[in-house]
Scaffold this active site. Structure first.
Site, PDB file in Angstrom:
ATOM      1  N   SER A 112      27.512  21.935  99.390  1.00  0.00           N
ATOM      2  CA  SER A 112      26.620  20.989  98.711  1.00  0.00           C
ATOM      3  C   SER A 112      27.145  20.719  97.314  1.00  0.00           C
ATOM      4  O   SER A 112      27.838  21.560  96.734  1.00  0.00           O
ATOM      5  CB  SER A 112      25.211  21.580  98.622  1.00  0.00           C
ATOM      6  OG  SER A 112      24.420  20.829  97.725  1.00  0.00           O
ATOM      7  N   TYR A 114      18.924  28.527  96.414  1.00  0.00           N
ATOM      8  CA  TYR A 114      19.737  27.590  97.211  1.00  0.00           C
ATOM      9  C   TYR A 114      21.104  27.374  96.570  1.00  0.00           C
ATOM     10  O   TYR A 114      22.144  27.485  97.225  1.00  0.00           O
ATOM     11  CB  TYR A 114      18.971  26.264  97.338  1.00  0.00           C
ATOM     12  CG  TYR A 114      19.729  25.185  98.077  1.00  0.00           C
ATOM     13  CD1 TYR A 114      19.853  25.220  99.461  1.00  0.00           C
ATOM     14  CD2 TYR A 114      20.320  24.124  97.379  1.00  0.00           C
ATOM     15  CE1 TYR A 114      20.545  24.226 100.139  1.00  0.00           C
ATOM     16  CE2 TYR A 114      21.016  23.134  98.053  1.00  0.00           C
ATOM     17  CZ  TYR A 114      21.127  23.181  99.428  1.00  0.00           C
ATOM     18  OH  TYR A 114      21.812  22.211 100.092  1.00  0.00           O
TER      19      TYR A 114
END
Ligand SMILES: [Zn+2]
Length: 692
Positions: free
Chosen positions: A569, A582
């Site tokens: 990501s 995260y």
């Protein structure tokens, strides 16, 4: 073991509504629907039909005969070639004898009726010159068993009492067509012919009668073999089958070892079967005698190669693996010697000298080919060959096709021309990819992209219902052979190991692993519970590790390199407020990829990262809580999120699953053969994620 009788499936209500070509198609599909009648892709059917010539408006007779390629069980009307019968007859005047036989194939297109583009098959003269309206040519195991017996002619006479004639082995073509015609014309009482080492021809002037005759002759042969066969088959068993779970475990170990050794030039897909008839043969006393004789029917050995490789298994898997180098070398040397012994001045160059079929007593049969369907079909053909050997050796002595004849078919210039006409294999042909989260939006797009390039796809996912739907969809798009769904939990070590074992057993090994399964969460640091933290770490960091490690182990073991692609990501390189668990887990993924790239390089194993951002469409992550949180934290409505992210990007464009899939394909394929330890942002441009 009494087997079920062949069923007469002819339905007058259906057939009587059809025209002659329709009736021929109906008959063909019925015959091809039972593999005891003919093997996949084997045999052909024909009818001589009256038609009006498009130019002269005169009535002419047209031969409708299954064209080159295809399978009578699944063919459609466009699978038939159509040729003027009188022009085919005229070819007899041009025939210069056996040594010039192949040139006759070049004349067949000149006989085409009504500009039909379907190429005529090599068997066309065999149908054209039989003086009957309907002709069936099939490859039933029961008849080939007789045709491959030492006393084939005598057995044919004994079983059919003069109703069926016999022609000794000859390569199909114009000359065999003339011989068949002569036999049928001079012996009008004959209803068909057994072709030595090959199969069956039957004929009649009525379509239904022809179909029923074909069934009756095959059933007669099967009944006779069953009544006369010496018991037990194959001189009884020498080896006992291992329990099913152990057979599977041995196949799981052996397949990547073999694939690694034979797939250096071109990746291969594997297939494993331990069907009862396979075990009966590989465990038998006759294995060592029969296997080297090779197969008989040309269809069989074109698919399975001249002979199989027997891997003696003495209960010790490590010792068996240690023996593979020697066995595979010996097979290649034997194949090269066969080529050298049999080649002609104009023969094509030697092809891949590796075996297609591997027989393992106690365990079963492994097969390898350029793609999964071909590997599976090769195994099915070898089962046909086993049936033939069982039948023939039960009543007489089995004889394989003479070596030179086998070679002449395998390296036939017409066969070579057919191979040259085939489209070049796609970039990922024969390779296998495992995609985690494979049933989700991005996972499906990735799998689809890799499959478009020829790869097999193993979709691993925890959501069984989505998995079933995705497997069904891909099966329709790319063929059932090329997709598997495996229920897998990336956080469960045993589950991950089992998934890679199943992959190895399904396809022979692994080439591409895409770590894609993910979750997302948002919480301020002070509100991040240990449970939320652990959930992110276990799925994203530990999950990626477990999947990558198993894939890496399998690739390293095979020894032909591979590609691991991590979907990380933008947040793995750039901090984002309110998502510390995260972001930290995503950063761990990226660093794991770099560490693995370092260790994998000496083994040709590449590890790269794709960093998407804001792929909303089709993503499970972007449903529910995360979507609400992102909308709230950006003070916008949920429906405005896609537009919000688009405007935030430098290129002002939305990012879709297909965009991520394209980047994965780049890293998975040889396009990026010289890239490892890299990451590629697919986020429409964000300055915070620029490489640094
Ligand atoms: Zn044939």
């Amino acid at each position: 073991m009494a087997s079920a009788r062949l069923a007469d499936l002819w339905d007058d209500a259906v057939a009587n509504s059809l025209d002659e070509p329709g009736k021929l198609l109906y008959r063909s599909n019925l015959l091809g629907s039972d593999l005891r009648i003919t093997n996949f892709g084997g045999g052909n059917t024909s009818a001589k039909v009256k038609a009006t010539d498009p130019l002269t408006r005169q009535e002419v007779t047209v031969l409708w005969v299954k064209g080159s390629g295809g399978d009578i069980g699944s063919m459609k009307l466009d699978g038939f070639s159509t040729l003027y019968l009188d022009k085919l007859e005229a070819l007899k005047g041009l025939y210069r004898g056996l040594t010039h036989e192949d040139e006759m194939v070049g004349y067949l297109p000149h006989c085409t009726f009504d500009l039909n583009p379907r190429a005529a098959s090599i068997d066309t003269p065999l149908h054209a010159f039989v003086p009957k309206i309907h002709v069936d040519h099939v490859h039933p195991d029961a008849v080939i068993a007789i045709a491959a017996s030492r006393n084939a002619e005598k057995l044919t006479q004994e079983i059919f009492g003069g109703e069926i004639g016999f022609l000794p082995w000859q390569r199909p073509g114009f000359d065999l067509g003339l011989k068949l015609s002569k036999l049928a014309t001079e012996n009008p009482h004959l209803t068909g012919v057994v072709l030595g080492g090959h199969g069956l021809f039957t004929w009649d002037d009525d379509a239904k009668a022809c179909y029923q005759l074909t069934l009756r002759i095959i059933q007669k042969a099967a009944d006779w073999l069953e009544a006369k066969a010496s018991k037990p088959a194959f001189e009884g068993s020498k080896t006992t089958s291992l329990p099913a779970a152990e057979r599977a475990a041995i196949a799981t170990r052996l397949m990547p070892e073999i694939r690694g050794r034979i797939g250096k030039a071109q990746a291969k897909s594997g297939h494993f079967t331990d069907a009862p008839e396979v075990l009966e043969f590989v465990n038998s006393n006759a294995l060592d005698k029969l296997a080297p004789l090779g197969t008989s029917c040309p269809d069989h050995f074109l698919r399975t190669k001249i002979r199989p490789l027997v891997i003696p298994f003495a209960g010790d898997i490590e010792a068996t693996i240690a023996s593979l180098d020697g066995l595979i070398e010996a097979y290649r040397a034997d194949y090269a010697a066969y080529y050298a012994r049999c080649k002609h001045a104009d023969s094509p160059a030697m092809r891949d000298p590796n075996a297609v079929i591997y027989l393992v007593p106690g365990v079963g049969m492994l097969s390898f080919a350029a793609d999964k369907a071909t590997a599976r079909i090769a195994a099915e053909f070898y089962v046909n060959a086993i049936n033939v050997m069982r039948g023939a050796s039960g009543v007489d002595t089995y004889v394989g096709l003479p070596e030179q004849e086998a070679f002449n078919i395998e390296y036939w210039l017409l066969e070579e021309a057919k191979l040259q006409r085939m489209p070049k294999p796609k970039g990922l042909a024969g390779r296998t990819a495992l995609v985690t989260g494979g049933a989700g939006g991005i996972g499906r797009a990735i799998a689809a992209r890799l499959m478009q390039e020829g790869a097999n796809a193993v979709l691993a996912d925890i959501d069984q219902a989505s998995l079933d739907a995705a497997v069904a969809d891909f099966g329709k798009l790319f063929g059932k052979d090329r997709v598997r769904g495996i229920a897998m939990d990336v956080t469960d070590e045993a589950s991950v190991i089992a998934a890679f074992e199943e992959t190895a057993r399904s396809y022979g090994g692994i080439d591409i692993v895409v770590n894609n399964a993910g979750i997302s969460s948002a919480a301020a640091v002070e509100d991040t519970t240990l449970e939320l933290w652990n959930r992110n770490i276990s799925i994203l960091a530990t999950g990626y590790f477990l999947v990558a490690r198993e894939g890496y182990r399998l690739m390293k073991n095979e020894g032909n390199g591979g590609s691991l692609v991590f979907i990380a990501s933008k947040n793995g390189v750039s901090a984002s407020a309110g998502a510390s668990a995260y972001c930290t887990a995503k950063a761990a993924e990226i660093h794991l990829a770099r560490c693995m790239a370092l260790e994998g390089a000496p083994h040709g194993i590449r590890v790269n990262v794709v960093n998407p951002d804001a792929v909303l469409r089709g993503s499970k992550i972007w449903q529910g809580e995360w979507r609400q949180q992102r909308a709230a934290s950006n003070k916008i409505g949920e429906d405005d999120l896609e537009e919000f992210y688009r405007k935030r990007s430098l290129l002002q464009r939305s990012v879709y699953p297909e965009d991520i899939a394209e980047a994965v394909y780049f890293f998975a394929s040889d396009l990026s053969a010289k890239s490892t330890g890299n990451f590629l942002n697919v986020d429409a441009g964000n300055v915070v994620s620029f490489t640094r």
